[in-house]
Design a protein around this motif. Structure first.
Motif, PDB file in Angstrom:
ATOM      1  N   ALA A  72      24.712 -36.651 -14.422  1.00 55.97           N
ATOM      2  CA  ALA A  72      24.544 -35.370 -15.110  1.00 55.97           C
ATOM      3  C   ALA A  72      24.500 -34.229 -14.110  1.00 55.97           C
ATOM      4  O   ALA A  72      25.112 -33.171 -14.312  1.00 55.97           O
ATOM      5  N   PHE A  90      28.003 -33.356 -12.946  1.00 52.67           N
ATOM      6  CA  PHE A  90      28.774 -32.597 -13.918  1.00 52.67           C
ATOM      7  C   PHE A  90      28.313 -31.141 -13.973  1.00 52.67           C
ATOM      8  O   PHE A  90      29.122 -30.224 -14.139  1.00 52.67           O
ATOM      9  N   ARG A 130      30.355 -28.189 -15.841  1.00 54.16           N
ATOM     10  CA  ARG A 130      30.652 -28.811 -17.128  1.00 54.16           C
ATOM     11  C   ARG A 130      29.441 -28.693 -18.052  1.00 54.16           C
ATOM     12  O   ARG A 130      28.312 -28.966 -17.641  1.00 54.16           O
ATOM     13  N   LEU A 178      27.052 -30.074 -20.918  1.00 53.78           N
ATOM     14  CA  LEU A 178      26.647 -31.474 -20.960  1.00 53.78           C
ATOM     15  C   LEU A 178      25.576 -31.717 -22.005  1.00 53.78           C
ATOM     16  O   LEU A 178      24.766 -30.842 -22.304  1.00 53.78           O
ATOM     17  N   VAL A 199      30.951 -32.717 -22.147  1.00 54.73           N
ATOM     18  CA  VAL A 199      30.685 -34.120 -21.800  1.00 54.73           C
ATOM     19  C   VAL A 199      29.416 -34.596 -22.494  1.00 54.73           C
ATOM     20  O   VAL A 199      28.386 -33.924 -22.451  1.00 54.73           O
TER      21      VAL A 199
END
Length: 385
Positions: free
Chosen positions: A195, A198, A203, A205, A259
């Motif tokens: 995590a 990302f 990103r 999440l 994601v």
């Protein structure tokens, strides 16, 4: 950092009147894809929207996660692959081998094969590697043991190059990553580190606490979410795992999240009933997105050695593993299992765990991995820096 989010809480009460069903509730499947019958369970599910303020500090400062994260801000530059891997059984075994027998002869090659096998490379891969080197020795291609070492390093890199394939999450939105593995492999901690990667990559999440069999796993994932400012979709301990992940995918789609990482209960590969539940998760997710999960990432504990081969076989049959994460390579692991996995399955090795720090979850690099295990020359065995 996200300081607030809407959190769905499932409250189950026995004998309470059931509220009128909404269209979304009618469409909500049970873990096997069918509608749940409250008359059979005697339980009524009431869903409440609660705005929860996320504390900036964790509720349990003494937890393992905080040991990992607390010193992150002041952590020195991350250690090299060589520093992390030079203490492995693989590196130590080969270092001792060349120190004892630097002469190019059959004894050296026989010991090399034994060393590779005991380092968890596997009988098939070890025999294949040494037989190829033996033929080259017979043709007098190597001037000395340094040349043999260079050839060995080259062959090991060739073995790993086909599985050097980083995870690409750009093909779907949300991109669903389903994490699987046996108990103790480091699955939930790997989710937290992944995590963070990302988030660094900008990103958006979301996490799903699908390990509903272990209350501590839900709390652990929520702690990662709080520290990273990431929403975590969770229900009470004992809730249906497929239902939690289904809810999370719906939430991720509605919020435009890029994601979604879903945790699952750690289970032994010999537990057929629990393994069947993974297949149910795939079927339930397919009701929203036929392609989900887009990545089934299996976490392997490198210290399990050749038993990792059986684990992957069973998980592939149950859920269709598409990528691997090999953890705990910096400890007592021999390290050779990475080569065995590459030869046996050819599955992409997405990441390797080289330590406890957040930055120690590395994208797999075949050349860097072999460089970490073996120096470029025999003199390097005496220097692990």
């Amino acid at each position: 950092m996200l300081k607030f989010w809407k959190k769905k809480v499932a409250i189950e009460t026995e004998g309470a009147p059931r509220p009128a069903a909404t269209a979304s509730e009618d469409a909500h499947p049970a873990s096997d894809g069918s509608a749940a019958d409250p008359a059979q369970t005697g339980l009524v599910s009431i869903e409440l929207d609660i705005t929860e303020e996320i504390p900036l500090e964790p509720a349990h400062p003494e937890s393992e996660l905080d040991v990992v994260l607390a010193s992150e801000a002041g952590r020195p530059a991350r250690r090299s692959w060589r520093e992390r891997l030079s203490g492995s059984g693989f590196a130590k075994g080969l270092g001792g081998l060349f120190a004892r027998n630097p002469k190019l002869d059959d004894d050296l090659l026989d010991e090399l094969e034994t060393c590779l096998i005991t380092a968890d490379v596997g009988v098939g891969a070890s025999t294949e590697i040494v037989d190829a080197l033996r033929k080259r020795v017979a043709r007098r291609e190597f001037a000395d043991a340094d040349a043999l070492l260079a050839a060995l390093r080259g062959r090991l890199v060739e073995l790993l190059k086909p599985v050097e394939n980083p995870l690409d999450v750009s093909g779907h939105k949300p991109f669903v990553v389903l994490m699987v593995g046996v108990n103790g492999a480091g699955k939930t901690t790997t989710i937290g580190k992944l995590a963070r990667r990302f988030l660094v990559d900008k990103r958006s999440l979301m996490l799903a606490a699908g390990d509903t069999f272990r209350a501590a796993a839900v709390e652990q994932l929520q702690t990662w979410g709080q520290r990273n400012g990431v929403p975590v979709i969770a229900q009470a301990s004992g809730a249906d795992s497929a239902s939690v992940i289904f809810d999370a995918l719906q939430a991720a789609r509605s919020r435009g999240v890029e994601v979604l990482i879903a945790d699952t209960a750690g289970r032994l590969h010999t537990q057929s009933g629990l393994m069947d539940e993974l297949s149910k998760v795939r079927r339930v997710l397919a009701k929203i997105d036929p392609a989900a999960p887009h990545e089934v990432l299996m976490v392997i504990d490198a210290t399990t050695g050749q038993n990792a081969i059986n684990q992957v076989k069973h998980f592939r049959q149950a859920i269709g593993v598409s990528g691997l994460v090999v953890t705990k390579l910096d400890g007592t692991a021999k390290g050779g299992v990475v080569f065995a996995l590459a030869r046996e399955f050819g599955l992409p090795i997405r990441y390797v765990g080289l330590g406890e720090g957040v930055e120690d979850l590395r994208v797999f690099d075949a050349q860097a991995f072999v460089d970490g295990l073996l120096p470029a020359s025999l003199s390097g065995f005496g220097n692990s820096a």
